[in-house]
Structure formats: structure tokens, C-alpha cells
Design an enzyme around this catalytic site. Sequence first.
Site, PDB file in Angstrom:
ATOM      1  N   ASP A   1      33.985  29.906  47.302  1.00 39.48           N
ATOM      2  CA  ASP A   1      33.786  30.431  45.942  1.00 39.48           C
ATOM      3  C   ASP A   1      34.274  29.377  44.945  1.00 39.48           C
ATOM      4  O   ASP A   1      35.445  29.004  44.933  1.00 39.48           O
ATOM      5  CB  ASP A   1      34.575  31.733  45.774  1.00 39.48           C
ATOM      6  CG  ASP A   1      34.175  32.495  44.518  1.00 39.48           C
ATOM      7  OD1 ASP A   1      33.434  31.928  43.689  1.00 39.48           O
ATOM      8  OD2 ASP A   1      34.594  33.650  44.368  1.00 39.48           O
TER       9      ASP A   1
ATOM     10  N   ASP B   1      27.568  30.698  42.604  1.00 44.22           N
ATOM     11  CA  ASP B   1      28.825  29.984  42.877  1.00 44.22           C
ATOM     12  C   ASP B   1      29.541  30.480  44.127  1.00 44.22           C
ATOM     13  O   ASP B   1      30.728  30.240  44.307  1.00 44.22           O
ATOM     14  CB  ASP B   1      29.773  30.098  41.672  1.00 44.22           C
ATOM     15  CG  ASP B   1      30.071  31.548  41.305  1.00 44.22           C
ATOM     16  OD1 ASP B   1      29.512  32.464  41.930  1.00 44.22           O
ATOM     17  OD2 ASP B   1      30.878  31.761  40.371  1.00 44.22           O
ATOM     18  N   GLU B   2      28.801  31.159  45.010  1.00 45.57           N
ATOM     19  CA  GLU B   2      29.444  31.805  46.161  1.00 45.57           C
ATOM     20  C   GLU B   2      28.591  31.644  47.415  1.00 45.57           C
ATOM     21  O   GLU B   2      27.380  31.882  47.381  1.00 45.57           O
ATOM     22  CB  GLU B   2      29.651  33.287  45.833  1.00 45.57           C
ATOM     23  CG  GLU B   2      30.442  34.062  46.842  1.00 45.57           C
ATOM     24  CD  GLU B   2      30.603  35.505  46.411  1.00 45.57           C
ATOM     25  OE1 GLU B   2      31.350  36.225  47.093  1.00 45.57           O
ATOM     26  OE2 GLU B   2      29.982  35.939  45.407  1.00 45.57           O
TER      27      GLU B   2
END
Length: 390
Positions: free
Chosen positions: A12, A106-107
Amino acid sequence: MSAAKPYIAHFDLDSFFVSVELLLHPELKGKPVIVGGSANRGVVSTCSYEARKFGVHSAMPMATAMKLCPQAILLKGTYQQYSHYSKMVTDIIASKVPLFQKASIDEFYCDLSGMERFFNISQYTQQLREFIMKETGLPISCGLSSAKFISKMATNEAKPNGFLEIKHGREKDFLWPMGIEKINGVGKQSEARLKAIGLHTIKDVAQTPVEVLEKKLGKWGRDLWLKSQGIGSAELDAQWIQKSMSHETTFHENQTDTDFLHTQLVRLTEKTAFDLRQDEKLTGCITVKIRYADFETTSKQETIGFTSLDDELIRKAKEIFDKFYQRGRAVRLIGIRFSQLMDTGMQMNLFNDQHTKLSLYKAVDDIKNRFGDKLVSKAAAQSLKKKKEN
């Protein structure tokens, strides 16, 4: 022969939008920075840790955030840059692991199961994290465990910019001391509901008979109980890159009229964007396909900032078409394809202009679902129809 132990890593990017802004504007490092919509009507997308000290957090109304931290530096956000850096990280992960899922911009989840025959999994994961930071300049946190939800929780505990491994057999040691609110998906209302029936920690859930939980909470009760025992899915949806949506049309007569071809391109783009929104997806890549009268077929693709908005997709589709179409040459078929699909999540909704546009497009989508898509069409298509009638 026993099955291989699952190893799931969760990555993350910390305060991703802010981190990108700090790369672009290093003079803002150490200052309270908020990325999001306007000061009056917007919401906070993300904020720096300096702003969090004042109580600012994601999804908070911007007006509230500015009251809590009036000295904060407010940035509207540069979505194209966020997409660019997201793709950088995606490309690195794709080159280093056998199977991964891009959960959001973003993960990421990575399935490293079976790699223990060749590598020390913990060491390999940490080296991958360090490589991402070195190549992109972005901070990233990581959790490693036997299940997706545990790895995500480990990542949350490792923040900011850290790594935490939960070894096999130690899941309960990690989970049980935690408050019930730490379980993914337990929000404020769910937390209050659980505490009202005496469930304050994950250990409380684990020590409650599953039948009791099912009676009080339904199917969710069993799901919570399984998680409290350290049991969770290790399966990834690794198809985000491979999945695509497309539409094409073959003309009854070969066409050379650029206005007509543009109109057909708009129609196909609208149709595919509608499918995209119905599936709650964003696209990061557009391909335009042209088949000429002699059956020579060419296509051109370009990556874009993740979106599902008609105006952005139409503009890019026309731009691609105009770059490689051989003007005057008769066209038999034209097509559009969206690939590199990703779940919508909150990625667009936190930006005022995109949120407003998306709401408008979804309202039109609802009309199409109720009355058929022929009822609603772009002005370009209408004007072409009138032009032909005249």
C-alpha cells in the site's frame, strides 16, 4: 504430498497522492498538505502525516479539515501524475512476482506461494518493497501473511513506510489483542453494533460460538468468526490487466468521411464507457482499431489516467484516431477497446470535477437502462443525422 503454504503480500503506497505531490514539490516536505477538492465543497482525498496530527483524515469535508488545520496547504491534485506513478509500481510488481492483483490505484496483493522453494519469502518481499521505493521515490508499506485480510491488517500496522510479517501459525497472536474496529470492513456503525453485544476485541469474537454470531449478525457473523480464527482467502483476482471491454462496427459501405468516422468513434466510445461504468471499472489504456477496404487492419493504443468519463475517453480516442488514420483511405471497420481495467473504488469520487461528471454520466446511464440507449445520444450523432436528412 501436503499443499504449499499460502504467502500473500499486501503493498500500500503511503498517502499516495500526497507522496506524489511531494516528489513534484519537494519544498512542501514536512508541511501539512491536503489533496482533494475545493475548500468550500470538496472532500479530503488524502493528507500528509503533519496534517493528520490535527485530526484531518480521508473523506472528511474540506471545510472541516481547514478549520482543524487552517495553515494546511491545499492541492487540487494531478490525476495524470498519480496514474503515471501507479503504473510504474504496477510494472515493477508485474516483473517481480508470478501473480498479483491491483486492488486500487495505490494498493496491490501479491501471491508468492511456492516461491519459498527458491527464495526466503520474507526477505524477497522486503527487497521488492525497497526496490519500489528506490525506483519511484515513493514510500510504501507492506504486510505478509497467509491470507489477504491479515496481510492488509499487517500493512495498516506497519504504516508509515514499514513492513510487518505475520508468520504461519501466529495469526491469532496478531489478531486477538486488536480492537474489533481493526477488522477490514468494520466501520463506525458496525463497531457500535458489535460493541453493543459485548464484542470489543477480535478475541471476543473468536471465543463466541459461531452459532450465536450467526443468530445475532446473520452470514456476516460467520465471516467475522472465521477471520477471528485467522482463516481468510488467499485467492487473488489477477485478471485486471487481461480484462478488456470493446465494441466495433463494420460499415455496409466503405467510408472516407472523417466526420462520419469521428461520429462512429464517439458512438462506440460512449457505448464502451457505459459498459465500463456499469461494471464499476476504470480504464488505463485505450486502443483504436481501423480496418481498411483492402482488409489491412491496424491498431494504436495509448495509456491514460484511469477514468470512465465519456468526455476524456472520447477526446483521447479521437486524438489516437487522428494520429494514425491515413486520411482519404476507405475504411471498412472501426473499433475501440479499453484495457488495464481497475475497480472504481474512491479513486475518482474524491476529485470534485470528476465526481460531478461521473454523477451526471451515471444519471444518463440510469435513463439508458430504463428506456434504452437509443433515447440518449451525443449532439455529434444528432447533427450528423440532420446533415444526412438535409
